[in-house]
Design a protein around this motif. Structure first.
Motif, mmCIF file in Angstrom:
data_model
loop_
_atom_site.group_PDB
_atom_site.id
_atom_site.type_symbol
_atom_site.label_atom_id
_atom_site.label_comp_id
_atom_site.label_asym_id
_atom_site.label_seq_id
_atom_site.Cartn_x
_atom_site.Cartn_y
_atom_site.Cartn_z
ATOM 1 N N LEU A 28 7.788 30.552 -19.010
ATOM 2 C CA LEU A 28 7.411 31.330 -17.844
ATOM 3 C C LEU A 28 7.684 32.473 -17.810
ATOM 4 N N ALA A 29 8.054 33.488 -17.982
ATOM 5 C CA ALA A 29 8.051 34.942 -18.597
ATOM 6 C C ALA A 29 6.982 34.753 -18.684
ATOM 7 N N PHE A 30 6.255 34.855 -20.045
ATOM 8 C CA PHE A 30 4.966 35.163 -20.628
ATOM 9 C C PHE A 30 4.115 34.466 -20.241
ATOM 10 N N GLU A 31 3.697 33.716 -19.359
ATOM 11 C CA GLU A 31 2.688 33.230 -19.114
ATOM 12 C C GLU A 31 2.520 34.761 -17.599
ATOM 13 N N ALA A 32 4.077 34.821 -17.020
ATOM 14 C CA ALA A 32 3.295 35.478 -15.870
ATOM 15 C C ALA A 32 2.654 37.370 -15.760
ATOM 16 N N VAL A 46 1.086 48.337 -22.058
ATOM 17 C CA VAL A 46 1.998 48.296 -20.510
ATOM 18 C C VAL A 46 3.154 49.749 -20.548
ATOM 19 N N SER A 47 2.813 49.946 -19.101
ATOM 20 C CA SER A 47 3.788 51.292 -19.244
ATOM 21 C C SER A 47 4.854 51.294 -18.168
ATOM 22 N N ARG A 48 4.213 50.332 -17.747
ATOM 23 C CA ARG A 48 5.597 49.657 -16.648
ATOM 24 C C ARG A 48 6.139 48.672 -16.503
ATOM 25 N N ASP A 66 0.534 32.051 -25.595
ATOM 26 C CA ASP A 66 -0.593 30.960 -26.526
ATOM 27 C C ASP A 66 0.498 31.030 -27.309
ATOM 28 N N GLU A 67 0.677 32.189 -28.251
ATOM 29 C CA GLU A 67 1.948 31.279 -29.926
ATOM 30 C C GLU A 67 3.103 30.376 -29.152
ATOM 31 N N LEU A 68 3.547 31.168 -28.591
ATOM 32 C CA LEU A 68 4.599 30.479 -28.035
ATOM 33 C C LEU A 68 4.231 29.174 -27.104
ATOM 34 N N THR A 69 3.123 29.065 -26.419
ATOM 35 C CA THR A 69 3.189 27.238 -26.140
ATOM 36 C C THR A 69 3.375 26.173 -27.622
ATOM 37 N N ILE A 119 7.971 44.541 -24.489
ATOM 38 C CA ILE A 119 6.755 44.354 -23.444
ATOM 39 C C ILE A 119 6.232 45.751 -23.601
ATOM 40 N N GLU A 120 6.980 46.733 -23.190
ATOM 41 C CA GLU A 120 6.371 47.996 -22.803
ATOM 42 C C GLU A 120 5.491 48.629 -24.173
ATOM 43 N N GLY A 121 4.479 49.138 -24.165
ATOM 44 C CA GLY A 121 3.081 49.299 -24.921
ATOM 45 C C GLY A 121 2.446 48.184 -25.676
ATOM 46 N N ARG A 122 2.678 46.697 -24.719
ATOM 47 C CA ARG A 122 2.305 46.108 -25.667
ATOM 48 C C ARG A 122 0.282 46.369 -24.560
ATOM 49 N N THR A 123 -0.785 45.529 -25.053
ATOM 50 C CA THR A 123 -1.632 45.756 -23.970
ATOM 51 C C THR A 123 -1.964 43.934 -23.818
ATOM 52 N N PRO A 124 -3.036 43.683 -22.508
ATOM 53 C CA PRO A 124 -3.256 42.723 -21.711
ATOM 54 C C PRO A 124 -3.658 41.274 -23.008
ATOM 55 N N GLU A 125 -3.922 42.191 -24.417
ATOM 56 C CA GLU A 125 -4.430 40.950 -24.865
ATOM 57 C C GLU A 125 -3.117 40.297 -26.043
ATOM 58 N N GLU A 126 -2.107 41.392 -26.065
ATOM 59 C CA GLU A 126 -0.919 41.085 -27.320
ATOM 60 C C GLU A 126 -0.183 40.117 -25.930
ATOM 61 N N LEU A 127 0.062 40.681 -24.672
ATOM 62 C CA LEU A 127 0.387 39.702 -24.091
ATOM 63 C C LEU A 127 0.317 38.007 -23.850
ATOM 64 N N ALA A 128 -1.390 38.134 -24.226
ATOM 65 C CA ALA A 128 -1.738 36.599 -23.915
ATOM 66 C C ALA A 128 -2.033 35.906 -25.490
#
Length: 145
Positions: free
Chosen positions: A126-130, A53-55, A90-93, A77-86
């Motif tokens: 919500l924020a983490f899902e989006a 994530v750059s912006r 999942d961990e939060l859920t 969030i900046e610097g995270r990969t799509p895999e890290e966000l997923a």
């Protein structure tokens, strides 16, 4: 579970959300809504050439818990990969649903008092899902490396 649901830490976070401006032409964008409370969250993001994530831009229309969760997401969030966000989603859920394994995302332990209130979980997620969905969409649009 003696801690109040809406404590000073939650309220402080809710008032300090970074990246509160939508991106003009994001690589990925996702809007999520909680049918329980009506909270709504939009995350726009771009990935850099490294796939991170750059912006990020966000539109947050949520209760204090949703706003606090958005602030925690925006702060790291900046610097995270799509895999890290997923993984964070999942961990939060799982943690909100009762897992004893705390999510690795910084600051989420502040929601410990909310774990007993299942009706509040969708707003916190919500924020983490989006973000996870926006990152997945952005990754799909990114040229192969």
């Amino acid at each position: 579970m003696n801690a109040p649901l809406y404590n000073a830490g939650i309220l402080r976070l809710a008032a300090s959300i970074a990246h509160q401006e939508r991106l003009a032409a994001p690589m990925g964008s996702s809007e999520k809504r909680s049918p329980v409370c009506g909270s709504r969250m939009t995350v726009d993001l771009d990935l850099g050439p490294d796939g991170r994530v750059s912006r990020v831009g966000m539109l947050v229309r949520a209760c204090a818990l949703g706003q606090a969760s958005s602030a925690l997401l925006a702060n790291a969030i900046e610097g995270r990969t799509p895999e890290e966000l997923a993984t964070a989603r999942d961990e939060l859920t799982a943690w909100l649903a009762g897992s004893e394994i705390a999510p690795g995302w910084p600051g989420l332990a502040i929601f410990e008092p909310a774990r007993a209130y299942t009706a509040r979980h969708p707003s916190i997620r919500l924020a983490f899902e989006a973000a996870a969905e926006a990152a997945e969409l952005a990754a799909a649009r990114q040229p192969a490396r």
